[in-house]
Motif scaffolding. Sequence first.
Motif, PDB file in Angstrom:
ATOM      1  N   ILE A  28       0.840  -1.199   0.000  1.00 24.60           N
ATOM      2  CA  ILE A  28       0.000   0.000   0.000  1.00 24.60           C
ATOM      3  C   ILE A  28       0.875   1.250   0.000  1.00 24.60           C
ATOM      4  CG2 ILE A  28      -1.641   1.358   1.371  1.00 24.60           C
ATOM      5  CD1 ILE A  28      -2.801  -1.396   2.316  1.00 24.60           C
ATOM      6  N   CYS A  29       1.920   1.248   0.820  1.00 30.69           N
ATOM      7  CA  CYS A  29       2.829   2.394   0.902  1.00 30.69           C
ATOM      8  C   CYS A  29       3.506   2.660  -0.439  1.00 30.69           C
ATOM      9  CB  CYS A  29       3.881   2.161   1.980  1.00 30.69           C
ATOM     10  SG  CYS A  29       3.191   2.173   3.645  1.00 30.69           S
ATOM     11  N   LYS A  30       3.929   1.615  -1.085  1.00 31.40           N
ATOM     12  CA  LYS A  30       4.583   1.763  -2.390  1.00 31.40           C
ATOM     13  C   LYS A  30       3.607   2.364  -3.402  1.00 31.40           C
ATOM     14  CE  LYS A  30       7.258  -0.719  -5.833  1.00 31.40           C
ATOM     15  NZ  LYS A  30       7.839  -1.995  -6.235  1.00 31.40           N
ATOM     16  N   LYS A  31       2.382   1.856  -3.399  1.00 32.96           N
ATOM     17  CA  LYS A  31       1.363   2.334  -4.339  1.00 32.96           C
ATOM     18  C   LYS A  31       0.997   3.800  -4.074  1.00 32.96           C
ATOM     19  CE  LYS A  31      -3.235   1.153  -6.068  1.00 32.96           C
ATOM     20  NZ  LYS A  31      -4.379   0.231  -5.944  1.00 32.96           N
ATOM     21  N   LYS A  32       0.934   4.167  -2.795  1.00 29.44           N
ATOM     22  CA  LYS A  32       0.543   5.526  -2.412  1.00 29.44           C
ATOM     23  C   LYS A  32       1.711   6.500  -2.346  1.00 29.44           C
ATOM     24  CE  LYS A  32      -3.829   4.686  -1.720  1.00 29.44           C
ATOM     25  NZ  LYS A  32      -4.877   5.307  -2.522  1.00 29.44           N
ATOM     26  N   GLY A  33       2.945   5.973  -2.374  1.00 23.87           N
ATOM     27  CA  GLY A  33       4.114   6.838  -2.319  1.00 23.87           C
ATOM     28  C   GLY A  33       4.356   7.456  -0.957  1.00 23.87           C
ATOM     29  N   ILE A  34       4.065   6.702   0.101  1.00 19.59           N
ATOM     30  CA  ILE A  34       4.299   7.187   1.461  1.00 19.59           C
ATOM     31  C   ILE A  34       5.163   6.185   2.219  1.00 19.59           C
ATOM     32  CG2 ILE A  34       2.159   8.540   1.573  1.00 19.59           C
ATOM     33  CD1 ILE A  34       0.937   6.280   3.245  1.00 19.59           C
ATOM     34  N   SER A  35       5.739   6.637   3.322  1.00 19.24           N
ATOM     35  CA  SER A  35       6.566   5.753   4.140  1.00 19.24           C
ATOM     36  C   SER A  35       5.683   4.840   4.983  1.00 19.24           C
ATOM     37  CB  SER A  35       7.473   6.571   5.061  1.00 19.24           C
ATOM     38  OG  SER A  35       6.700   7.212   6.062  1.00 19.24           O
ATOM     39  N   LEU A  36       6.264   3.735   5.393  1.00 19.32           N
ATOM     40  CA  LEU A  36       5.548   2.816   6.275  1.00 19.32           C
ATOM     41  C   LEU A  36       5.217   3.505   7.593  1.00 19.32           C
ATOM     42  CD1 LEU A  36       4.433  -0.014   6.801  1.00 19.32           C
ATOM     43  CD2 LEU A  36       6.712  -0.691   7.571  1.00 19.32           C
ATOM     44  N   ASN A  37       6.138   4.309   8.089  1.00 20.83           N
ATOM     45  CA  ASN A  37       5.906   5.040   9.325  1.00 20.83           C
ATOM     46  C   ASN A  37       4.696   5.970   9.203  1.00 20.83           C
ATOM     47  OD1 ASN A  37       7.065   5.618  12.045  1.00 20.83           O
ATOM     48  ND2 ASN A  37       7.052   7.697  11.211  1.00 20.83           N
ATOM     49  N   LYS A  38       4.615   6.697   8.094  1.00 17.86           N
ATOM     50  CA  LYS A  38       3.475   7.602   7.868  1.00 17.86           C
ATOM     51  C   LYS A  38       2.170   6.820   7.767  1.00 17.86           C
ATOM     52  CE  LYS A  38       1.519  11.532   7.021  1.00 17.86           C
ATOM     53  NZ  LYS A  38       1.351  12.508   8.095  1.00 17.86           N
ATOM     54  N   PHE A  39       2.212   5.667   7.086  1.00 17.98           N
ATOM     55  CA  PHE A  39       1.009   4.847   6.938  1.00 17.98           C
ATOM     56  C   PHE A  39       0.520   4.343   8.300  1.00 17.98           C
ATOM     57  CE2 PHE A  39      -1.038   0.687   6.045  1.00 17.98           C
ATOM     58  CZ  PHE A  39      -2.114   1.160   5.312  1.00 17.98           C
ATOM     59  N   VAL A  40       1.439   3.887   9.140  1.00 19.64           N
ATOM     60  CA  VAL A  40       1.067   3.422  10.481  1.00 19.64           C
ATOM     61  C   VAL A  40       0.461   4.574  11.276  1.00 19.64           C
ATOM     62  CG1 VAL A  40       1.980   2.552  12.675  1.00 19.64           C
ATOM     63  CG2 VAL A  40       2.718   1.521  10.519  1.00 19.64           C
ATOM     64  N   ASP A  41       1.058   5.755  11.185  1.00 21.03           N
ATOM     65  CA  ASP A  41       0.536   6.939  11.867  1.00 21.03           C
ATOM     66  C   ASP A  41      -0.893   7.240  11.413  1.00 21.03           C
ATOM     67  OD1 ASP A  41       1.272   9.465  13.549  1.00 21.03           O
ATOM     68  OD2 ASP A  41       0.433  10.275  11.686  1.00 21.03           O
ATOM     69  N   ILE A  42      -1.131   7.203  10.110  1.00 24.99           N
ATOM     70  CA  ILE A  42      -2.464   7.466   9.557  1.00 24.99           C
ATOM     71  C   ILE A  42      -3.467   6.444  10.069  1.00 24.99           C
ATOM     72  CG2 ILE A  42      -3.835   7.416   7.420  1.00 24.99           C
ATOM     73  CD1 ILE A  42      -1.297   8.589   6.018  1.00 24.99           C
ATOM     74  N   CYS A  43      -3.082   5.168  10.047  1.00 21.99           N
ATOM     75  CA  CYS A  43      -3.980   4.096  10.488  1.00 21.99           C
ATOM     76  C   CYS A  43      -4.340   4.211  11.963  1.00 21.99           C
ATOM     77  CB  CYS A  43      -3.349   2.730  10.213  1.00 21.99           C
ATOM     78  SG  CYS A  43      -3.269   2.295   8.474  1.00 21.99           S
ATOM     79  N   ILE A  44      -3.353   4.511  12.787  1.00 23.30           N
ATOM     80  CA  ILE A  44      -3.609   4.634  14.222  1.00 23.30           C
ATOM     81  C   ILE A  44      -4.502   5.834  14.511  1.00 23.30           C
ATOM     82  CG2 ILE A  44      -2.543   5.114  16.468  1.00 23.30           C
ATOM     83  CD1 ILE A  44      -0.159   3.383  15.481  1.00 23.30           C
ATOM     84  N   ARG A  45      -4.206   6.966  13.872  1.00 23.96           N
ATOM     85  CA  ARG A  45      -5.048   8.153  14.081  1.00 23.96           C
ATOM     86  C   ARG A  45      -6.490   7.885  13.644  1.00 23.96           C
ATOM     87  NH1 ARG A  45      -2.197  12.932  15.092  1.00 23.96           N
ATOM     88  NH2 ARG A  45       0.058  12.665  14.873  1.00 23.96           N
ATOM     89  N   TYR A  46      -6.663   7.242  12.494  1.00 23.72           N
ATOM     90  CA  TYR A  46      -7.999   6.913  11.999  1.00 23.72           C
ATOM     91  C   TYR A  46      -8.720   5.996  12.985  1.00 23.72           C
ATOM     92  CZ  TYR A  46     -11.770   5.083   9.143  1.00 23.72           C
ATOM     93  OH  TYR A  46     -13.007   4.717   8.695  1.00 23.72           O
ATOM     94  N   SER A  47      -8.017   4.987  13.480  1.00 26.10           N
ATOM     95  CA  SER A  47      -8.613   4.037  14.417  1.00 26.10           C
ATOM     96  C   SER A  47      -9.058   4.717  15.705  1.00 26.10           C
ATOM     97  CB  SER A  47      -7.616   2.919  14.748  1.00 26.10           C
ATOM     98  OG  SER A  47      -7.321   2.173  13.595  1.00 26.10           O
ATOM     99  N   ILE A  48      -8.218   5.597  16.231  1.00 21.56           N
ATOM    100  CA  ILE A  48      -8.570   6.302  17.468  1.00 21.56           C
ATOM    101  C   ILE A  48      -9.771   7.208  17.247  1.00 21.56           C
ATOM    102  CG2 ILE A  48      -7.783   8.094  19.086  1.00 21.56           C
ATOM    103  CD1 ILE A  48      -4.979   6.788  18.873  1.00 21.56           C
ATOM    104  N   GLU A  49      -9.787   7.932  16.137  1.00 21.58           N
ATOM    105  CA  GLU A  49     -10.899   8.846  15.852  1.00 21.58           C
ATOM    106  C   GLU A  49     -12.212   8.111  15.616  1.00 21.58           C
ATOM    107  OE1 GLU A  49      -9.534  11.144  12.542  1.00 21.58           O
ATOM    108  OE2 GLU A  49      -8.008  12.188  13.731  1.00 21.58           O
TER     109      GLU A  49
END
Length: 56
Positions: A28-49
């Motif tokens: 997913i990160c490769k397809k979206k052009g983002i780092s794994l760290n950024k993707f994990v951050d996005i997922c955790i923030r989304y989950s908490i919200e």
Amino acid sequence: MKLKIEKEEYINKTFRLNMKLITQMEAICKKKGISLNKFVDICIRYSIENLDTDDK
């Protein structure tokens, strides 16, 4: 007026995750052009919200 840039504070943590999950996340990160760290951050923030806080 002066430009004020606030610095975010970061903490390093280590987590163990399933290899299949990591492989999927990296794809997913490769397809979206983002780092794994950024993707994990996005997922955790989304989950908490979107966490259901109702105790049942």
